[in-house]
Design a protein around this motif. Structure first.
Motif: not given
Length: 304
Positions: A26-30, A89-95, A249-252
């Motif tokens: 989370e910190l790396i993505a932020a 990254a949640g549903a990023y790629s599936s969306s 990155l926001a989704a992750r």
């Protein structure tokens, strides 16, 4: 009871380890999303000015250029799908894939065959798992795209578009499916038609009431368009890649924060259950001791 308590403690320990990992991710993505946003913002003025130049040339030159020419009966379309290289990254790629499927259904309903071009390992894995054909794939740069990769992708799409109808690998349209970065909380899967050129779509396009600059074309408008239009296509693809990187990155970050919060809740729940199990074990041991003492006392009384 001791074995059960040991299992609870092992689960708590493993969940704490997982929490450290998700928190670090989370910190790396932020930290990286700020740079990704800055790159997307920095690319917007260039894309905007190039769009204005292309719009002006296309409007005032009346040149019939291959990249702006509409086919009378388009039969085949290329679809560039931009996803991530990594998961978590949640549903990023599936969306993005769902948006691709919606676009595919619409294009097939129009009687068009589809050629797929893929950017990102998630898209490649999706097509490979379902044994669905694709023309070409690019991977390894989803969260840090470069203009060289955008130029490579653009060159492949332009080459397919410029082929004559009936030639192997020819397409009459080129579409791009990517995720537009709106804010840290909102990322929107988007499908645009890239070719034939429509220089009016996207946030970097000129305003409707904006006056376009007047250009003098030297040596000719046709040769100016030959130089401008490929640059325009590549810049649009690069802008889409930058938007997708910021969205990824926001989704992750959001997904890892949710995972960290869930781990904290699970640790609290397991700790509470473990304490209850420990207290129950202690209570049972006391009861057994008291029962044993009472039994000894009763036996001694009987002997007396």
């Amino acid at each position: 009871m001791a074995v059960s308590l040991r299992e609870y403690r092992a689960r708590i320990k493993s969940t704490e380890s997982m929490k450290k990992i998700t928190r670090a991710m989370e910190l790396i993505a932020a930290s990286r999303i700020i740079k990704a946003q800055q790159r997307a913002t920095a690319a917007a003025p260039y894309a905007r000015e190039l769009t204005r130049a292309v719009s002006a040339v296309a409007t005032f030159s009346n040149v019939d250029h291959p990249l702006t020419r509409e086919q009378e009966n388009p039969k085949r379309a290329a679809v560039l799908v931009i996803t991530s290289d990594r998961g978590l990254a949640g549903a990023y790629s599936s969306s993005v894939i769902k948006e691709t499927e919606r676009l595919s259904e619409r294009l097939r309903a129009e009687g068009k065959e589809l050629d797929f071009y893929l950017a990102g390992r998630k898209a490649e894995a999706y097509f490979k798992f379902r044994n669905r054909p694709y023309v070409q794939a690019w991977t390894g740069f989803s969260d840090q795209p470069t203009y060289d990769k955008a130029a490579e992708i653009g060159a492949a799409l332009i080459e397919a578009f410029l082929k004559e109808q009936g030639e192997d690998g020819d397409v009459d349209e080129v579409h791009v499916v990517y995720t537009r970065f709106r804010s840290m909380l909102t990322q929107e899967p988007t499908a645009i038609r890239l070719l034939p050129l429509e220089v009016v779509e996207g946030e970097e396009a000129p305003e409707a009431d904006e006056l376009l600059p007047l250009y003098e074309f030297e040596p000719s408008a046709s040769e100016v368009l030959d130089g401008l239009l490929p640059q325009y296509v590549q810049s649009r693809i690069f802008y889409a890649l930058l938007q997708a990187a910021a969205s990824e990155l926001a989704a992750r970050q959001k997904a890892m924060k949710s995972a960290t919060d869930n781990a904290e809740e699970l640790i609290k729940k397991l700790t509470r259950i473990a304490n209850q199990a420990r207290q129950a074990g202690i209570t049972q041991e006391i009861s057994e001791i008291v029962g044993g003492v009472n039994a000894l006392a009763d036996a001694q009384a009987a002997n007396d």
